[in-house]
Design a protein around this motif. Structure first.
Motif, PDB file in Angstrom:
ATOM      1  N   GLY A   3      67.403  20.468  16.419  1.00 58.00           N
ATOM      2  CA  GLY A   3      67.881  21.530  15.550  1.00 58.00           C
ATOM      3  C   GLY A   3      68.290  22.768  16.320  1.00 58.00           C
ATOM      4  O   GLY A   3      68.298  22.788  17.558  1.00 58.00           O
ATOM      5  N   SER A   4      68.620  23.814  15.558  1.00 61.24           N
ATOM      6  CA  SER A   4      69.073  25.076  16.152  1.00 61.24           C
ATOM      7  C   SER A   4      68.350  26.251  15.506  1.00 61.24           C
ATOM      8  O   SER A   4      67.864  26.151  14.374  1.00 61.24           O
ATOM      9  N   ARG A  25      68.606  30.808  15.494  1.00 63.68           N
ATOM     10  CA  ARG A  25      69.161  32.051  16.004  1.00 63.68           C
ATOM     11  C   ARG A  25      68.087  33.114  15.904  1.00 63.68           C
ATOM     12  O   ARG A  25      67.639  33.460  14.812  1.00 63.68           O
ATOM     13  N   ARG A  79      73.064  25.424  26.312  1.00 67.50           N
ATOM     14  CA  ARG A  79      72.272  25.287  25.088  1.00 67.50           C
ATOM     15  C   ARG A  79      72.004  26.607  24.393  1.00 67.50           C
ATOM     16  O   ARG A  79      71.600  26.623  23.235  1.00 67.50           O
ATOM     17  N   THR A  87      73.163  30.859  23.682  1.00 67.25           N
ATOM     18  CA  THR A  87      74.203  31.881  23.720  1.00 67.25           C
ATOM     19  C   THR A  87      73.575  33.208  23.326  1.00 67.25           C
ATOM     20  O   THR A  87      72.930  33.302  22.276  1.00 67.25           O
ATOM     21  N   GLN A 122      71.113  32.408  20.293  1.00 68.26           N
ATOM     22  CA  GLN A 122      71.333  31.132  19.618  1.00 68.26           C
ATOM     23  C   GLN A 122      70.833  30.025  20.532  1.00 68.26           C
ATOM     24  O   GLN A 122      71.241  29.958  21.700  1.00 68.26           O
ATOM     25  N   ASN A 126      70.485  25.892  20.733  1.00 64.88           N
ATOM     26  CA  ASN A 126      70.902  24.621  20.134  1.00 64.88           C
ATOM     27  C   ASN A 126      70.186  23.455  20.801  1.00 64.88           C
ATOM     28  O   ASN A 126      69.591  23.601  21.865  1.00 64.88           O
ATOM     29  N   SER A 127      70.248  22.317  20.137  1.00 69.47           N
ATOM     30  CA  SER A 127      69.644  21.091  20.684  1.00 69.47           C
ATOM     31  C   SER A 127      68.212  21.354  21.138  1.00 69.47           C
ATOM     32  O   SER A 127      67.831  21.030  22.269  1.00 69.47           O
TER      33      SER A 127
END
Length: 123
Positions: A16-17, A19, A67, A69, A82, A84-85
């Motif tokens: 999942g991700s 922020r 992965r 940002t 952010q 991710n993965s």
């Protein structure tokens, strides 16, 4: 009083991700680099990313490139991360920090630190 307040952490499944947000208050952070760090249980705090005041310069830990940002909205005095993965090994408390020198911030020297937000990644 200067405050950095992180939010956006939580429990998420692997893959999942998230922020993360870091809201600054109490002063203007004009000219400050902002950064994100993590500290996993039983481990030392590790650097993730920094961003310059303008947002034009970003720097990432090699292990996290691709992965994560980092970004910022100076109108809102907020910096974001952010991720991710997500992997179980991303489980940690994530901290944001502010420092005038970008190089100092990369090695964990900062004028201001937040209290952290917990990210837990389940497998």
């Amino acid at each position: 009083q200067v405050q950095l307040v992180e939010s956006g952490g939580g429990l998420v499944q692997a893959g999942g991700s998230l922020r993360l947000s870091c809201a600054a208050s109490g002063r203007t952070f004009s000219g400050y680099y902002m950064g994100w760090f993590r500290q996993a249980p039983g481990k030392e705090r590790e650097f993730d990313a920094t961003i310059s005041w303008s947002g034009g310069r970003t720097y990432y830990a090699d292990s996290m490139k691709g992965r994560i940002t980092i970004s910022r909205d100076n109108a809102k005095n907020t910096v974001y991360l952010q991720i991710n993965s997500l992997k179980p090994e991303d489980t940690a408390v994530y901290y944001c920090a502010a420092e005038r020198g970008g190089l100092r911030l990369r090695v964990g020297v900062a004028d201001y630190w937040g209290q952290g937000t917990q990210v837990t990644v389940s497998s």
